[in-house]
Design a protein around this motif. Structure first.
Motif, PDB file in Angstrom:
ATOM      1  N   MET A   1       1.881 -18.305  12.271  1.00 26.19           N
ATOM      2  CA  MET A   1       2.142 -18.232  10.851  1.00 26.19           C
ATOM      3  C   MET A   1       3.368 -19.095  10.555  1.00 26.19           C
ATOM      4  O   MET A   1       4.364 -19.015  11.255  1.00 26.19           O
ATOM      5  N   GLU A   5       3.050 -19.552   4.702  1.00 29.91           N
ATOM      6  CA  GLU A   5       2.045 -18.489   4.813  1.00 29.91           C
ATOM      7  C   GLU A   5       2.688 -17.116   4.685  1.00 29.91           C
ATOM      8  O   GLU A   5       2.118 -16.213   4.067  1.00 29.91           O
ATOM      9  N   GLN A   8       3.391 -16.576   1.044  1.00 29.56           N
ATOM     10  CA  GLN A   8       2.134 -16.302   0.345  1.00 29.56           C
ATOM     11  C   GLN A   8       1.686 -14.854   0.560  1.00 29.56           C
ATOM     12  O   GLN A   8       1.318 -14.157  -0.379  1.00 29.56           O
ATOM     13  N   ARG A   9       1.723 -14.382   1.804  1.00 30.50           N
ATOM     14  CA  ARG A   9       1.305 -13.002   2.095  1.00 30.50           C
ATOM     15  C   ARG A   9       2.203 -11.981   1.434  1.00 30.50           C
ATOM     16  O   ARG A   9       1.729 -10.977   0.898  1.00 30.50           O
ATOM     17  N   GLU A  12       1.409 -11.869  -2.239  1.00 29.45           N
ATOM     18  CA  GLU A  12       0.151 -11.157  -2.493  1.00 29.45           C
ATOM     19  C   GLU A  12       0.332  -9.648  -2.397  1.00 29.45           C
ATOM     20  O   GLU A  12      -0.272  -8.896  -3.153  1.00 29.45           O
ATOM     21  N   ARG A  13       1.167  -9.203  -1.479  1.00 24.50           N
ATOM     22  CA  ARG A  13       1.404  -7.762  -1.300  1.00 24.50           C
ATOM     23  C   ARG A  13       2.359  -7.192  -2.348  1.00 24.50           C
ATOM     24  O   ARG A  13       2.472  -5.977  -2.478  1.00 24.50           O
ATOM     25  N   GLN A  19       6.081 -15.735  -6.916  1.00 27.40           N
ATOM     26  CA  GLN A  19       6.073 -16.363  -5.593  1.00 27.40           C
ATOM     27  C   GLN A  19       7.375 -17.103  -5.335  1.00 27.40           C
ATOM     28  O   GLN A  19       7.898 -17.067  -4.221  1.00 27.40           O
TER      29      GLN A  19
END
Length: 98
Positions: A1, A5, A8-9, A12-13, A19
Protein backbone atom coordinates in the motif's frame (compact mmCIF):
# COMPACT_ATOMS: atom_id res chain seq x y z
CA UNK A 1 0.00 0.00 0.00
CA UNK A 2 1.30 3.42 -0.89
CA UNK A 3 0.49 6.67 0.91
CA UNK A 4 -2.16 7.76 -1.61
CA UNK A 5 -3.96 4.41 -1.17
CA UNK A 6 -3.87 4.85 2.61
CA UNK A 7 -5.35 8.34 2.28
CA UNK A 8 -8.05 7.02 -0.05
CA UNK A 9 -9.04 4.19 2.33
CA UNK A 10 -9.14 6.48 5.34
CA UNK A 11 -11.26 9.00 3.43
CA UNK A 12 -13.69 6.24 2.42
CA UNK A 13 -14.00 5.05 6.02
CA UNK A 14 -14.52 8.61 7.28
CA UNK A 15 -16.97 10.23 4.84
CA UNK A 16 -17.42 13.21 7.17
CA UNK A 17 -13.83 14.29 6.36
CA UNK A 18 -12.61 15.77 3.11
CA UNK A 19 -9.92 13.75 1.35
CA UNK A 20 -7.53 16.72 1.46
CA UNK A 21 -7.98 16.89 5.26
CA UNK A 22 -7.21 13.17 5.57
CA UNK A 23 -4.10 13.73 3.46
CA UNK A 24 -3.00 16.58 5.76
CA UNK A 25 -3.50 14.34 8.80
CA UNK A 26 -1.51 11.45 7.30
CA UNK A 27 1.29 13.82 6.29
CA UNK A 28 1.34 15.39 9.76
CA UNK A 29 1.62 11.99 11.46
CA UNK A 30 4.40 10.81 9.14
CA UNK A 31 6.26 14.13 9.49
CA UNK A 32 6.12 13.86 13.29
CA UNK A 33 7.41 10.28 13.21
CA UNK A 34 10.26 11.40 10.94
CA UNK A 35 11.07 14.42 13.11
CA UNK A 36 11.12 12.29 16.26
CA UNK A 37 13.51 9.82 14.62
CA UNK A 38 15.76 12.68 13.49
CA UNK A 39 15.95 13.81 17.14
CA UNK A 40 16.89 10.25 18.12
CA UNK A 41 13.56 9.61 19.86
CA UNK A 42 11.67 6.33 19.77
CA UNK A 43 8.08 6.35 18.45
CA UNK A 44 5.78 3.66 19.83
CA UNK A 45 2.30 3.03 18.44
CA UNK A 46 0.67 0.59 20.87
CA UNK A 47 -0.57 -2.55 19.17
CA UNK A 48 1.25 -1.67 15.94
CA UNK A 49 4.96 -1.34 16.64
CA UNK A 50 7.85 0.93 17.46
CA UNK A 51 10.14 3.01 15.27
CA UNK A 52 13.66 3.73 16.44
CA UNK A 53 17.07 4.66 15.07
CA UNK A 54 20.03 2.28 15.08
CA UNK A 55 23.66 3.19 14.59
CA UNK A 56 25.69 1.29 12.06
CA UNK A 57 29.39 1.88 12.82
CA UNK A 58 31.94 2.49 10.10
CA UNK A 59 33.43 -0.62 8.55
CA UNK A 60 35.41 -1.88 5.59
CA UNK A 61 33.17 -3.14 2.80
CA UNK A 62 33.87 -4.69 -0.57
CA UNK A 63 32.89 -3.53 -4.04
CA UNK A 64 31.07 -6.60 -5.44
CA UNK A 65 32.09 -5.81 -9.01
CA UNK A 66 35.83 -5.31 -8.50
CA UNK A 67 36.44 -6.95 -5.13
CA UNK A 68 38.25 -3.79 -4.00
CA UNK A 69 37.98 -2.84 -0.31
CA UNK A 70 35.90 0.27 0.35
CA UNK A 71 35.54 2.33 3.53
CA UNK A 72 31.88 2.57 4.58
CA UNK A 73 31.17 5.48 6.92
CA UNK A 74 29.10 5.37 10.09
CA UNK A 75 25.39 5.91 9.53
CA UNK A 76 22.06 5.90 11.29
CA UNK A 77 19.22 3.80 9.94
CA UNK A 78 15.52 3.64 10.84
CA UNK A 79 14.37 0.44 12.49
CA UNK A 80 10.82 -0.89 12.98
CA UNK A 81 9.82 -3.58 15.42
CA UNK A 82 6.26 -4.91 15.23
CA UNK A 83 4.14 -4.92 18.34
CA UNK A 84 2.81 -8.09 19.92
CA UNK A 85 -0.76 -7.42 18.80
CA UNK A 86 0.33 -6.90 15.17
CA UNK A 87 2.41 -10.10 15.17
CA UNK A 88 -0.56 -12.05 16.53
CA UNK A 89 -2.86 -10.62 13.85
CA UNK A 90 -0.37 -11.56 11.12
CA UNK A 91 0.06 -15.09 12.43
CA UNK A 92 -3.60 -15.93 13.11
CA UNK A 93 -5.05 -16.49 9.67
CA UNK A 94 -4.91 -13.04 8.10
CA UNK A 95 -5.11 -13.14 4.28
CA UNK A 96 -1.90 -11.65 2.87
CA UNK A 97 -3.30 -11.41 -0.66
CA UNK A 98 -1.50 -14.43 -2.18
Amino acid sequence: MIKSELVQRLAERNPHLYQRDVEHIVNAVLDEVGNALMRGDRVELRGFGAFSVKNRPSRTGRNPRTGQKVAVTEKYVPFFKTGKEMRERLNNGVDLGD
